[in-house]
Design a protein around this motif. Structure first.
Motif, PDB file in Angstrom:
ATOM      1  N   ASP A  17      -1.387  -4.475   9.104  1.00 57.40           N
ATOM      2  CA  ASP A  17      -1.204  -5.197   7.843  1.00 57.40           C
ATOM      3  C   ASP A  17      -0.431  -4.396   6.798  1.00 57.40           C
ATOM      4  OD1 ASP A  17      -3.342  -3.435   7.651  1.00 57.40           O
ATOM      5  OD2 ASP A  17      -4.375  -4.651   6.151  1.00 57.40           O
ATOM      6  N   GLU A  23       3.944  -7.258   6.149  1.00 55.94           N
ATOM      7  CA  GLU A  23       3.679  -7.565   4.737  1.00 55.94           C
ATOM      8  C   GLU A  23       4.614  -8.675   4.265  1.00 55.94           C
ATOM      9  OE1 GLU A  23       2.139  -3.412   2.748  1.00 55.94           O
ATOM     10  OE2 GLU A  23       4.287  -3.651   3.089  1.00 55.94           O
ATOM     11  N   SER A  26       3.371 -12.013   5.765  1.00 59.69           N
ATOM     12  CA  SER A  26       2.159 -12.538   5.120  1.00 59.69           C
ATOM     13  C   SER A  26       2.462 -13.033   3.709  1.00 59.69           C
ATOM     14  CB  SER A  26       1.052 -11.489   5.103  1.00 59.69           C
ATOM     15  OG  SER A  26       1.400 -10.414   4.280  1.00 59.69           O
TER      16      SER A  26
END
Length: 168
Positions: A17, A23, A26
């Motif tokens: 993540d 990143e 997302s």
């Protein structure tokens, strides 16, 4: 619609993540930021729709709770409040995308293994660096420029409100 595969590569020590590409993906999937990536006509329509909704909200709020009797002053105050909210929204979009572009374009990645106290720096391999920079240049920078131009248009609205206020 994910065009880039989400998989943790074995030669990357950065947690999944915290990898810049993940990143980006997302952030791209979040509601607010996905709106900024929409086609230009959808972006403008969403911007105008949000402005109209805020304008109606603030106009009803100002009519009920304000003691301003001049209609032009009420209109200018409503425009000012609506523009301020949209300006802060665009500032949030800009800050989010500028963080992502810095991580994508950088040759090093700062990451935390288990908490804030054990930060590490990983130097990207050439494959990661090329992939991240291509995504940054061709996918993120055009939308950062769109957000900058939108902020500029809101600043022009502030100038127009000020000039209209000083004339009347």
């Amino acid at each position: 619609m994910k065009s880039i595969m989400l998989s943790k590569k074995t030669n990357c020590p950065v947690p999944f993540d915290q990898q810049p590409l993940n990143e980006y993906l997302s952030l791209k999937d979040s509601v607010l930021f996905s709106w900024s990536l929409s086609p230009q006509s959808s972006f403008i329509f969403g911007f105008l729709f949000l402005f109209i909704v805020l304008f109606i909200f603030f106009s009803t709020f100002l009519v009920v709770f304000s003691n301003v009797s001049d209609l032009s002053q009420l209109f200018l105050l409503d425009l000012l409040f609506s523009n301020v909210v949209i300006f802060f929204l665009f500032i949030r979009l800009y800050l989010g995308w500028s963080y992502i572009i810095k991580r994508l374009m950088s040759a090093t990645v700062f990451y935390e293994e288990s908490g804030w106290y054990d930060g590490q720096v990983w130097i990207k391999t050439s494959d990661y660096l090329v992939q991240d920079r291509l995504v940054g240049v061709y996918q993120v920078i055009p939308f950062i420029l769109r957000i900058k131009y939108s902020c500029f248009s809101i600043l022009l609205n502030f100038l127009a409100i000020y000039l209209f206020h000083s004339v009347f």
